[in-house]
Structure formats: C-alpha cells, structure tokens
Design a protein around this motif. Structure first.
Motif, mmCIF file in Angstrom:
data_model
loop_
_atom_site.group_PDB
_atom_site.id
_atom_site.type_symbol
_atom_site.label_atom_id
_atom_site.label_comp_id
_atom_site.label_asym_id
_atom_site.label_seq_id
_atom_site.Cartn_x
_atom_site.Cartn_y
_atom_site.Cartn_z
ATOM 1 N N VAL A 1 77.310 -27.547 31.693
ATOM 2 C CA VAL A 1 77.913 -28.872 31.873
ATOM 3 C C VAL A 1 79.389 -28.641 32.155
ATOM 4 N N LEU A 2 79.848 -29.127 33.289
ATOM 5 C CA LEU A 2 81.235 -28.942 33.693
ATOM 6 C C LEU A 2 82.021 -30.200 33.349
ATOM 7 N N GLY A 3 82.948 -30.055 32.421
ATOM 8 C CA GLY A 3 83.745 -31.196 31.989
ATOM 9 C C GLY A 3 83.412 -31.601 30.576
ATOM 10 N N ALA A 4 84.387 -31.445 29.666
ATOM 11 C CA ALA A 4 84.159 -31.735 28.248
ATOM 12 C C ALA A 4 84.741 -33.086 27.848
ATOM 13 N N GLY A 5 84.726 -34.026 28.787
ATOM 14 C CA GLY A 5 85.143 -35.377 28.454
ATOM 15 C C GLY A 5 84.061 -36.102 27.677
ATOM 16 N N VAL A 6 84.188 -37.420 27.568
ATOM 17 C CA VAL A 6 83.258 -38.208 26.759
ATOM 18 C C VAL A 6 81.818 -37.984 27.214
ATOM 19 N N MET A 7 81.550 -38.105 28.513
ATOM 20 C CA MET A 7 80.179 -37.979 28.993
ATOM 21 C C MET A 7 79.703 -36.534 28.977
ATOM 22 N N GLY A 8 80.545 -35.607 29.463
ATOM 23 C CA GLY A 8 80.126 -34.208 29.513
ATOM 24 C C GLY A 8 79.761 -33.670 28.147
ATOM 25 N N ALA A 9 80.605 -33.934 27.154
ATOM 26 C CA ALA A 9 80.340 -33.438 25.806
ATOM 27 C C ALA A 9 79.072 -34.044 25.236
ATOM 28 N N GLN A 10 78.845 -35.347 25.491
ATOM 29 C CA GLN A 10 77.648 -35.995 24.948
ATOM 30 C C GLN A 10 76.376 -35.561 25.682
ATOM 31 N N ILE A 11 76.476 -35.259 26.961
ATOM 32 C CA ILE A 11 75.317 -34.695 27.669
ATOM 33 C C ILE A 11 74.971 -33.336 27.069
ATOM 34 N N ALA A 12 75.998 -32.526 26.806
ATOM 35 C CA ALA A 12 75.763 -31.226 26.163
ATOM 36 C C ALA A 12 75.113 -31.408 24.803
ATOM 37 N N ALA A 13 75.571 -32.407 24.046
ATOM 38 C CA ALA A 13 74.987 -32.674 22.725
ATOM 39 C C ALA A 13 73.511 -33.030 22.844
ATOM 40 N N HIS A 14 73.175 -33.859 23.825
ATOM 41 C CA HIS A 14 71.771 -34.247 23.969
ATOM 42 C C HIS A 14 70.910 -33.058 24.394
#
Length: 810
Positions: free
Chosen positions: A11-24
C-alpha cells in the motif's frame, strides 16, 4: 481457472485511507507492507510508524485487534523499493493530486513484479489519465480500486478499468477483493467520481438544496433522511460531518472541474447547476470546521449536548429536533402508497422527502448510460457505499415504475426538478416499461447496451449460495430453498440440494424467531436437528441468512412460566436448554455454528458448544447476561471453567486461576468481542475456528467444514472430569471484587452477580483441584440463574431492557 494469487500487498501512502486499507488487509490475514516518504527527522520510517500508531486510536477501530498493528510491515520509498518486487498487488493511496500520483508511478515502475497488479485508490481522478504515466508493459495490469471509508466496515469497492486494462486482471482482482477482503464489488466506468460518489454526493447536494428550499433545519433533515427513509442512521448532514467536510468538498470539486453545461468545454452534465459548493459549506471550510475530526461542522458536541449549526448566524444552537410523527407514519406505508402520500401532502417535510427521492430517481436515470454498466451497479453502490437499504431504482420499481416515472416527468415539466433534462426514452417504452422496472430475473437494465444483463459469473461467486441481490431479480430465497425435513414457527431443518438436484449431505438448522432468540421451541428444534443429522448426514450447520446469529435466550418466552411457578419453573427450562448444549457438543456428527453479527448470551453458548465455529469477520460474540442482572445459564460458565482446565493442562503452570481470570472477567463485565479476531482472544473462538471475510460465503465454508470434519473421521470429545479452582479461587476473585465495589467501580448488585459467577467457574465450595463434570457446573449455573431471577434488582434490569432495549445500572 486463474492462477493469480495475492501473497503480499503493498500500500503506497500512509494517510488516512492507505493506513486503514493496510489495517483491513492485516485483519484478513493478508501480508502487507505500508510505504510512505522517508521522514526528514528521526527514523526514515517515521511517517509510517506514526500512521500505524494512529490506527490504534481511531474509532471505529480499523483493526480487529490492536496488537495486529505490528503485522504491518513498514517501508519508505528511499530504502525499500526492492520490497515491491515481492508484492502481487500494489495499491496506490496517496493524496488526490494527479501530478503526485504520476510521479510516484514513474518511480515504482522498475520495481513492479511480473504479473503484479497496480491499482489506484483514487476517489474520482481519471484512471485512464493516470495510466498514461505507466510504461506500456504495465498498462494492461493497471486499474482503479476505490475503497469506501472506513475500509474495514464499508462493503463497497469500485473497480475501474482503462481502455488498456486486461479483462483477466479485473476478474482476478474482483475475486481477491470479494473472497479475501469480504467486499461487494461493482465495476464503474471511468467517469468523474465513478458511481457511488457521483450519485451519492449529488444526492447530498440535492438534499442541501431542497432543505434550504423547504426551510428545514439540519437535525430535522437528518431525522427524515436517516433510518426513517431506509438510509444510514446518520442521515445527511451528520454523515457529511463523519466523512469530513474537506473530503466532501474535494469530491464536489472533482464534479465542478470535470462536469459542466453545454459549451463549457467539460463533460456535459444537465445537473451541473447543483455542483456549486453550498454557501454554508464554504463558510464552514473557511472556518476550518471540518466536521467530526475538528469537533465542529454542521453539528458541534458541547458536553453531552449535540448542537446544530444555524446557517443564518453561523452560531450553534440547541439541536435534536425530530420530524413530524405523521411523516413517520407515511414512511411505514407500502412503497407506492408512501411516495403518493409524500408527493401530494401539504406539509414541508413530506414534500421535501418527495423532492429528495424524485431528484435521485431523475439523476440516476439520466446518468445510468454513462456511469454504470447496469442499474444494479447503482443500487448496490448506494447500498454498500452509503448504507441505504434499497437503491433508487429498487424503490422506484417497487413503488410502480410507470406511475413514478409520470410523476417525475410532470415535476420536470412544471419546473420543480433540479434539471430540465427529460427522463430517457427507455423509461417509458420498450423492455423496461414492459417489465415494470430495471431489475428482472433475466438481469438488470443496461442503458448503454439497451438490454438486461445478468450478474457476472466469476468462479468466486459459486461460493455464495444466497448472495445479496436487488429487488426484482427473484434471487433464490434460503427460506424456501432446498429440501425441508422439519419446520415450525421457531426453526427450519433443511438441506441445500446439489446442482443436479441431489439431496444435500449436511443438515442445516435456521432459527426463525425474532433476533433468532433461543426459545424452548428453538431448543427442541436443535435437539431434533442433532438426532436427524446423526441418522443420515455428515454434519449439522446452524446458520441463518440474516444480520445476526442469535441475540440470546428468549427471556420473554420464559415470563409466563416464571409468573405461574416462579424460579422453580424456569429451572426446568434452563436444564433442558443445558441438555441441548451438551447434545450439540457430544453429537456423533460435527455441529458447525456459522456466526454472523450478534452471537450473545445463549447465542454465544450455542456457538461454543459446537464442534467448530465459522465466523464472519464482523461478528460480535459474548456472554452478556450481566446486563439483565443474570449469569449465563446455558453452559457458558461451565465452558469457561472447562477451557481454563484444558489450557492449564497444556502448560507447566498448573495453577488454574491465571487461566480462569480472562474468561471470568469477560462474563462478569459482559465483554463482547468487537470482531471475530477479538472474540478469538476472549476464547469464544478457537485457533482451529475459521474467520470468513465475506458474509455471503459463510454457509459455503461452514458446509465444507462439516464435510471435512466428517471425512477426517470425526469423533465427539470424550466426556471427562476436569479440575476446578475451588473455594480458594472464589476467595481470591471476591477479594478483587470487594476493592472494585468499595472503589465505586461496580454496584452492590454487580458485586453479587460477579460473586455468583466466580462461585460457578471455580466449582463452588470444594477443594482446589477437585475433579468435576460439566453437568455439575451446569447445576451450579442453574441455581445462580434462578436465584437472581427472584432478586428485585435483577427484575428491574430485565424489565428495563425489555421496555427500552438499554441496560439498567442499579
């Protein structure tokens, strides 16, 4: 069949969406590496580290269990580009800047593995334009993938192709997102904001316009456009606050930048007049009042009070106003009558609602050909992306297709609609008019193809026996599917027949009571199910295709017996229920509980006494009887004691108490696992149990688990004695409870209930290490349960819960 496998995702980008996609992805046990820019100061992975720490604090929680944050691999673009070569899927989720995204694509292109898919999680930028930054070798493997926020909870994922995207790439990605991540996938055309945000944000703008036109306050509008209308409970303005007013403004700007009237040089859109930023939104943005994230938006919380914005003064005033009860009654009528009442009413509120619905019908029909393959995609987009119970086309069709179409046409001609654009010809004549709507058993209407198109038949969908479908599709109903062996008002015992009509080899028990409460009739049906399964089936699966597994024992059904004979009458009912739980545990064939949603109290006990549990990711499991002033009475405490003994037997530490405390605390505090992963930590699910990301695959997996257990020579566990902690354990736990009571953390009645729980899980007044049976502990359980039933404080809690649905603290 495709050989594509996703062994690791970047996942490229640790903003709000990127971090939450990684979490899921971590929730779904998919290895993931999260990238961002190297930090200027401190460790190079500092930006990613901060984002991962932030995941632990977010509400609603993006992680099933907080500790799993450590499973997200950290990386930055300076030191770790070679890690991309290990990834089969790369999801770009950086800020919505075309230049930033294309610059990043140039950097990563040399490191993308052969066969890997690259996808952009943009919410509205042109996927085709983005693809032009990629080398020709990567263009066939590039597409858009739009997760909705928050990614763990929102079902919708939009996939968007470009003219050069290979069809197999989208098929492979749809299969992965559906089964591995548990999402509902729709495919959108590469148009501004795709489908869900295009229709949804236009609907929100129309609602703001109509609210102003009819002079309604934000709190009343939210009451009208929330659950009463079959939409998300947060309504319109509260939803905007939760999403973030800056995010909403960004989506609106995408519409403004790309769509316009004839002659504007943009894509023509007859509704472009509503895409202007509402003045009140512009003023909130200027004041940095961005909604929930900043503490103020259309609403502001002050102490316990929720204030609403007055758009005239831009001050916050008392909120909480509700819609007229008459309108609420209108909204409970059948669809056709409901829309007629709203359209022809005199008051502002019903006419506002008709205007909002008319605007959405009008917008969806005019844009169907350009933004979606079929009407089904728009309806699913609004269901999965915006929490609506029905999409606009479903409601229109249910209310009477041509009648509603004529009402819309009359409003357009009278100048009441938001656009003068006429409804398309296909609305009034041809296959749609003849079928009475856009959804038929043959398929859903494609305005661009001028035909009905069936749902995509990918192999992954063979795992969904009863998938969610649209009104009018006449999808198979589980209530009547297969072969019924027994059915009454409480339960149905049946088999799912094979593709060639052969009888199913696993028996299914589907509970029919309200909230799937476990009544004496349900218990009797489960016992019959075990007997039938043992006679000629490979197993028994307990499954119901609704939002919950079981909310627990049916207390209301026990009241007549209690009124007639007091607790003595209830003890017999509880004893029978406990016998059924043991019957499930010691059945000669495997019993598999297929859990989705709530599995509380007796539902939790039914699950833990099964041979195996198959749980949807969003399952909420726990023993919650304390909330009504009781103790678990169907074997839950016996289970806690037995599991503690089993775990202690595997350890060099033979002291039972450490193994008992977590289960005791969960029962005494009515702790509920807020995901299947957390429920596993609490001991309600075991490591051998299966967590299924997609709720529609639950039955498929459960049936195959039963078959696999049978094929491996399943034998029920042998009945054996096990040690308990005894009176010393009770004394130790009660010592801690005294401190909690005296410190004001629990009430005197809470102390009493928790002491009774301690007495049962420790085996009562016996020596430490005394060997007992499950039946012995169940007897202690029943006595504690029945003693509490006669306690005035417990009776207050039961009556409070039954009348308000909320626990009483006394």
């Amino acid at each position: 069949m495709s050989s594509f496998q996703v062994k690791k995702v970047a996942v490229l980008g640790a903003g709000v969406m990127g971090a939450q996609i990684a979490a899921h992805l971590v929730n779904c046990r998919v290895p993931v590496v999260l990238f961002d820019l190297p930090a200027r100061d401190g460790p190079k992975n500092g930006i990613v580290s901060k984002a991962i720490e932030g995941l632990k604090k977010l509400k609603p929680a993006p992680l099933g269990v907080v500790e799993d944050a450590a499973l997200i691999q950290q990386a930055n673009y300076e030191e770790h580009m070679d890690v991309l070569k290990e990834c089969d899927l790369i999801i770009e989720a950086i800020a919505e800047r075309m230049d930033w995204k294309t610059d990043l694509y140039h950097k990563i292109a040399p490191f993308v593995a052969e066969g890997a898919i690259v996808a952009s999680n943009t919410s509205g930028l042109s996927i085709t334009t983005l693809s032009e930054a990629l080398p020709d070798s990567l263009k066939p493997r590039f597409c858009g993938i739009h997760f909705f926020n928050p990614p763990r909870y929102m079902a919708l994922v939009e996939l968007i192709n470009t003219p050069t995207t290979e069809a197999a790439v989208l098929d492979d990605l749809e299969a992965f997102v559906t089964t591995a991540l548990g999402k509902g996938v729709i495919r959108a055309h590469d148009t501004p904001n795709f489908i869900a945000n295009r229709v949804g944000i236009a609907g929100m703008l129309a609602t703001i316009h109509e609210a102003d036109a009819f002079g309604l306050t934000y709190d009343v509008v939210d009451d009208l456009t929330g659950k009463k209308l079959g939409r998300a409970s947060s309504g319109t303005f509260r939803t905007a606050d939760v999403v973030g007013l800056d995010t909403m403004a960004h989506v609106i700007k995408t519409l403004q930048d790309n769509l316009g009237p004839v002659g504007s040089g943009k894509v023509e859109d007859p509704f472009s007049g509503i895409y202007g930023t509402p003045p009140v939104l512009a003023r909130l943005l200027e004041a940095k009042s961005l909604g929930q994230k900043t503490g103020a938006g259309f609403y502001k919380k002050v102490g316990r009070d929720i204030l609403r914005l007055d758009p005239e003064s831009m001050d916050y005033v008392a909120g909480g106003a509700k819609a007229d009860e008459v309108v609420g009654r209108m909204l409970k009528k059948p669809a056709g009558e409901r829309l007629s009442l709203l359209r022809h009413a005199e008051g502002a509120e019903p006419r506002f609602l008709w205007a909002v619905l008319r605007d959405q019908f009008h917008y969806a029909a005019v844009h169907l050909a350009s933004i979606a393959e079929t009407a089904r995609d728009i309806d699913f987009a609004m269901r999965w992306g915006f929490g609506a119970k029905q999409g606009p086309f479903e409601l229109w069709q249910e209310a009477g297709w041509l009648q509603v179409a004529n009402w819309i046409r009359e409003d357009i001609e009278a100048g009441k609609a938001l656009s003068t654009a006429p409804l398309p010809d296909w609305v009034f004549s041809g296959p749609v008019a003849e079928a009475g709507g856009v959804h038929t058993p043959e398929g859903s209407w494609s305005a661009s193809g001028q035909k009905f198109i069936a749902r995509r038949k990918l192999p992954v969908y063979a795992r969904q026996h009863f998938p969610e479908d649209v009104l009018g599709a006449n999808a198979p109903a589980f209530e009547t599917a297969g072969t019924t062996l027994h059915e009454d008002d409480a339960i149905r015992l049946w088999t799912l027949d094979g593709a060639n009509g052969e009888a199913g080899d696993v028996l299914i028990a589907s509970i029919k009571t309200k909230m799937h409460a476990i009544s004496p009739d349900v218990a009797e049906g489960l016992a019959l199910g075990v007997e039938l399964a043992e006679k000629g089936y490979k197993g028994l699966v307990i499954w119901s295709n609704h939002e919950m597994f079981s909310a627990g024992a049916d207390l209301q059904s026990m009241l007549p017996a209690f009124m007639m004979g007091g607790a003595a009458m209830i003890e017999g009912v509880e004893a029978e229920l406990q016998k059924v739980m043991l019957k499930l545990r010691y059945a000669a064939v495997p019993v598999v509980s297929a859990i989705r949603g709530l599995a509380l109290g007796g539902g939790c006990e039914m699950a833990v006494y099964s041979a195996r549990r198959v749980a949807a990711m969003e399952s909420y499991i726990g023993l919650v009887e304390v909330g009504v002033g009781l103790v678990p009475g169907a074997g839950g405490l016996a289970y806690i004691a037995r599991r503690a003994a089993e775990n202690a037997a595997k350890s060099s530490n033979k002291d039972l108490l450490p193994f008992l405390l977590e289960g005791f605390t969960a029962a005494a505090m009515a702790t509920v696992g807020t995901s299947a992963l957390e429920s596993r930590k609490l001991g309600y699910l075991l490591d051998s149990d299966v967590v299924v990301p997609n709720k529609d695959e639950l039955l498929f997996v459960a049936l195959n688990e039963a078959r696999a257990l049978h094929a491996s020579g399943y034998r029920p566990p042998l009945r054996r004695l096990f040690p308990v902690a005894g009176r010393n354990g009770v004394a130790t736990i009660k010592g801690q409870l005294v401190n909690m009571r005296d410190g004001g953390f629990i009430s005197a009645h809470d102390f009493h209930i928790a002491s009774l729980i301690a007495g049962v899980v420790c085996g009562g007044d016996v020596d430490a290490g005394t060997l007992v049976t499950e039946e012995y502990l169940m007897t202690l359980e029943r006595k504690a349960f029945c003693a509490l039933l006669e306690h005035p404080k417990t009776q207050e809690r039961i009556m409070g819960m039954m009348s308000t649905g909320k626990p009483v603290r006394n």
